[in-house]
Design a protein around this motif. Structure first.
Motif, PDB file in Angstrom:
ATOM      1  N   ILE A   1       0.667  -0.992  -0.194  1.00  0.00           N
ATOM      2  CA  ILE A   1       0.246   0.124  -0.172  1.00  0.00           C
ATOM      3  C   ILE A   1       1.142   1.153   0.131  1.00  0.00           C
ATOM      4  O   ILE A   1       0.982   1.765  -0.899  1.00  0.00           O
ATOM      5  CB  ILE A   1      -1.442   0.423   1.477  1.00  0.00           C
ATOM      6  CG1 ILE A   1      -1.932  -1.005   1.643  1.00  0.00           C
ATOM      7  CG2 ILE A   1      -1.646   1.367   1.750  1.00  0.00           C
ATOM      8  CD1 ILE A   1      -3.076  -1.102   2.422  1.00  0.00           C
ATOM      9  N   PHE A   2       1.849   1.117   0.642  1.00  0.00           N
ATOM     10  CA  PHE A   2       2.829   2.560   0.922  1.00  0.00           C
ATOM     11  C   PHE A   2       4.047   2.701  -0.487  1.00  0.00           C
ATOM     12  O   PHE A   2       3.631   3.928  -0.496  1.00  0.00           O
ATOM     13  CB  PHE A   2       4.345   2.161   2.089  1.00  0.00           C
ATOM     14  CG  PHE A   2       4.868   2.995   2.419  1.00  0.00           C
ATOM     15  CD1 PHE A   2       4.343   4.407   2.437  1.00  0.00           C
ATOM     16  CD2 PHE A   2       6.104   2.894   2.147  1.00  0.00           C
ATOM     17  CE1 PHE A   2       5.134   5.461   3.050  1.00  0.00           C
ATOM     18  CE2 PHE A   2       7.595   4.525   1.898  1.00  0.00           C
ATOM     19  CZ  PHE A   2       5.957   5.708   2.500  1.00  0.00           C
ATOM     20  N   THR A   3       4.044   1.769  -1.025  1.00  0.00           N
ATOM     21  CA  THR A   3       4.764   1.525  -2.418  1.00  0.00           C
ATOM     22  C   THR A   3       4.180   2.170  -2.960  1.00  0.00           C
ATOM     23  O   THR A   3       4.174   3.335  -4.459  1.00  0.00           O
ATOM     24  CB  THR A   3       5.179   0.160  -2.217  1.00  0.00           C
ATOM     25  OG1 THR A   3       6.234  -0.344  -1.690  1.00  0.00           O
ATOM     26  CG2 THR A   3       5.903   0.834  -4.078  1.00  0.00           C
ATOM     27  N   TYR A   4       2.530   1.759  -3.207  1.00  0.00           N
ATOM     28  CA  TYR A   4       1.783   2.404  -4.174  1.00  0.00           C
ATOM     29  C   TYR A   4       1.168   3.977  -4.551  1.00  0.00           C
ATOM     30  O   TYR A   4       1.426   4.716  -5.206  1.00  0.00           O
ATOM     31  CB  TYR A   4       0.002   1.503  -4.437  1.00  0.00           C
ATOM     32  CG  TYR A   4      -0.567   1.800  -5.554  1.00  0.00           C
ATOM     33  CD1 TYR A   4      -0.511   1.459  -6.688  1.00  0.00           C
ATOM     34  CD2 TYR A   4      -1.197   2.680  -5.213  1.00  0.00           C
ATOM     35  CE1 TYR A   4      -1.682   2.121  -7.976  1.00  0.00           C
ATOM     36  CE2 TYR A   4      -2.714   3.170  -5.884  1.00  0.00           C
ATOM     37  CZ  TYR A   4      -2.791   2.613  -7.079  1.00  0.00           C
ATOM     38  OH  TYR A   4      -3.615   3.399  -8.376  1.00  0.00           O
ATOM     39  N   LEU A   5       0.905   3.914  -3.055  1.00  0.00           N
ATOM     40  CA  LEU A   5       0.936   5.248  -2.660  1.00  0.00           C
ATOM     41  C   LEU A   5       1.952   6.246  -2.545  1.00  0.00           C
ATOM     42  O   LEU A   5       1.536   7.386  -3.192  1.00  0.00           O
ATOM     43  CB  LEU A   5      -0.362   5.671  -1.080  1.00  0.00           C
ATOM     44  CG  LEU A   5      -0.979   5.351  -1.074  1.00  0.00           C
ATOM     45  CD1 LEU A   5      -1.572   4.896   0.409  1.00  0.00           C
ATOM     46  CD2 LEU A   5      -1.919   5.325  -1.922  1.00  0.00           C
ATOM     47  N   SER A   6       2.930   6.050  -2.222  1.00  0.00           N
ATOM     48  CA  SER A   6       4.345   7.201  -2.441  1.00  0.00           C
ATOM     49  C   SER A   6       4.573   7.469  -4.140  1.00  0.00           C
ATOM     50  O   SER A   6       4.788   8.184  -4.186  1.00  0.00           O
ATOM     51  CB  SER A   6       5.567   5.851  -1.900  1.00  0.00           C
ATOM     52  OG  SER A   6       4.994   6.104  -0.793  1.00  0.00           O
ATOM     53  N   LYS A   7       4.187   6.546  -4.432  1.00  0.00           N
ATOM     54  CA  LYS A   7       4.294   6.360  -6.388  1.00  0.00           C
ATOM     55  C   LYS A   7       3.434   7.560  -7.127  1.00  0.00           C
ATOM     56  O   LYS A   7       3.183   8.137  -7.919  1.00  0.00           O
ATOM     57  CB  LYS A   7       4.487   5.554  -7.264  1.00  0.00           C
ATOM     58  CG  LYS A   7       4.548   5.640  -8.459  1.00  0.00           C
ATOM     59  CD  LYS A   7       5.204   3.735  -9.204  1.00  0.00           C
ATOM     60  CE  LYS A   7       4.953   4.633 -10.977  1.00  0.00           C
ATOM     61  NZ  LYS A   7       5.283   2.944 -11.472  1.00  0.00           N
ATOM     62  N   TRP A   8       1.731   6.782  -6.626  1.00  0.00           N
ATOM     63  CA  TRP A   8       0.984   8.624  -7.508  1.00  0.00           C
ATOM     64  C   TRP A   8       0.450   8.679  -6.644  1.00  0.00           C
ATOM     65  O   TRP A   8       0.021   9.968  -7.579  1.00  0.00           O
ATOM     66  CB  TRP A   8       0.220   6.822  -7.663  1.00  0.00           C
ATOM     67  CG  TRP A   8       0.011   5.465  -8.464  1.00  0.00           C
ATOM     68  CD1 TRP A   8       1.101   4.198  -8.369  1.00  0.00           C
ATOM     69  CD2 TRP A   8       0.610   6.058  -9.922  1.00  0.00           C
ATOM     70  NE1 TRP A   8       1.434   3.878  -9.795  1.00  0.00           N
ATOM     71  CE2 TRP A   8       0.668   4.958 -10.976  1.00  0.00           C
ATOM     72  CE3 TRP A   8       0.254   7.160 -10.412  1.00  0.00           C
ATOM     73  CZ2 TRP A   8       1.070   3.960 -11.839  1.00  0.00           C
ATOM     74  CZ3 TRP A   8       0.342   6.891 -11.878  1.00  0.00           C
ATOM     75  CH2 TRP A   8       1.219   4.972 -12.676  1.00  0.00           C
ATOM     76  N   LEU A   9       0.191   9.298  -5.437  1.00  0.00           N
ATOM     77  CA  LEU A   9      -0.368  10.340  -4.369  1.00  0.00           C
ATOM     78  C   LEU A   9       0.822  11.859  -5.082  1.00  0.00           C
ATOM     79  O   LEU A   9      -0.064  12.659  -5.321  1.00  0.00           O
ATOM     80  CB  LEU A   9      -0.440  10.164  -2.926  1.00  0.00           C
ATOM     81  CG  LEU A   9      -1.315   9.964  -2.390  1.00  0.00           C
ATOM     82  CD1 LEU A   9      -1.122   9.701  -1.440  1.00  0.00           C
ATOM     83  CD2 LEU A   9      -2.566   9.266  -2.797  1.00  0.00           C
TER      84      LEU A   9
END
Length: 286
Positions: A227-235
């Motif tokens: 979750i953190f990896t995805y959000l760190s990239k896309w937010l």
């Protein structure tokens, strides 16, 4: 100058939103004809002392249909003057709105001898489509009481220590439905559930017994990392597209343990790289 346009279907909480903003220093105008939005902005900017640097207006179905259809061009014109203008749209499901009107015995602005209350509620969504499609923040008030709505509005509209996109990490329980205002949803029901541990069932994801249990589970750590990896990239990409508000919802079954733990952990981790990260637990006390 900051301008907030509050809209939404009748019975969704627009008056409450204006009251919250007025209590926090906004000059509020209810039922502003949409065609006057540009004039209001220009007159405010032309004022030498800028007496009301914060203004909130309600634009809803009581407007003439032709003015509502012009809303997209009116909004673009206001923003072209370098005015920060946020559009907030409040809504609830049809059944809830019908119940609220039945309880208060208020007259819906679109009802008539030819149009029933249920039909008026449905038609209102179409009438306000141009505003709903352009809103920066959509708030689902279906399951919120008056005090919960006030707290949510304060969090989203007023708790902004720095300019830029406001990110909300929200936990919820699937048994009460997915938040309709969520931009990104994560389902964590596959993780070990503290509910089945009688000795820690009564604790929440904010309390140490549950934190200790979940932090010791490898699957939970894997889920957090993903979750953190995805959000760190896309937010940051959301922020770069000039979004004012982004809601990330993390859900488990009841919204008490796993989603709460992961929402807190994710929000705290994101605060190292993003500004204006907020956290809310929708169903923790429900």
């Amino acid at each position: 100058m900051r301008l907030i346009v509050v809209s939404g279907r009748s019975g969704s909480g627009k008056s409450t939103a204006l009251n919250v903003l007025e209590d926090h220093g906004y000059y509020c105008i209810d039922n502003l004809p949409a065609g006057l939005l540009i004039d209001l902005a220009e007159r405010t900017l032309a004022s030498n002392d800028l007496l009301y640097p914060k203004i909130a207006v309600s634009i809803d179905a009581r407007n003439l249909p032709g003015q509502l259809e012009r809303f997209p061009e009116l909004l673009q014109e206001v923003r072209s003057r370098n005015i920060r203008c946020d559009v907030v749209f409040l809504d609830a499901d049809d059944e809830t709105l019908l119940k609220r009107f039945s309880e208060t015995r208020r007259k819906h602005p679109l009802t008539s001898e030819e149009r029933s209350l249920a039909e008026a509620i449905a038609d209102e969504g179409k009438v306000l489509g141009a505003i709903s499609d352009l809103c920066d923040l959509k708030v689902d008030t279906t399951s919120l009481n008056l005090y919960q709505l006030k707290d949510l509005l304060k969090l989203r509209l007023l708790d902004e220590p720095e300019p830029g996109t406001a990110f909300l990490i929200e936990s919820f329980g699937f048994k009460r439905g997915v938040p309709i205002d969520a931009d990104v949803v994560f389902d964590v029901r596959c993780l070990p559930n503290p509910y089945w541990k009688p000795e820690i069932r009564s604790f929440s994801g904010l309390e140490q017994p549950v934190i200790d249990y979940l932090s010791a589970q490898p699957e939970v750590d894997e889920m957090f990392t993903d979750i953190f990896t995805y959000l760190s990239k896309w937010l940051p990409r959301f922020a770069a597209s000039n979004r004012s508000y982004v809601t990330v919802a993390i859900g488990c079954t009841g919204g008490h343990h796993r989603s709460v733990y992961l929402a807190e952990k994710t929000a705290n981790a994101l605060k190292n790289t993003l500004r204006n990260v907020q956290v809310r637990h929708r169903d923790l006390h429900g």
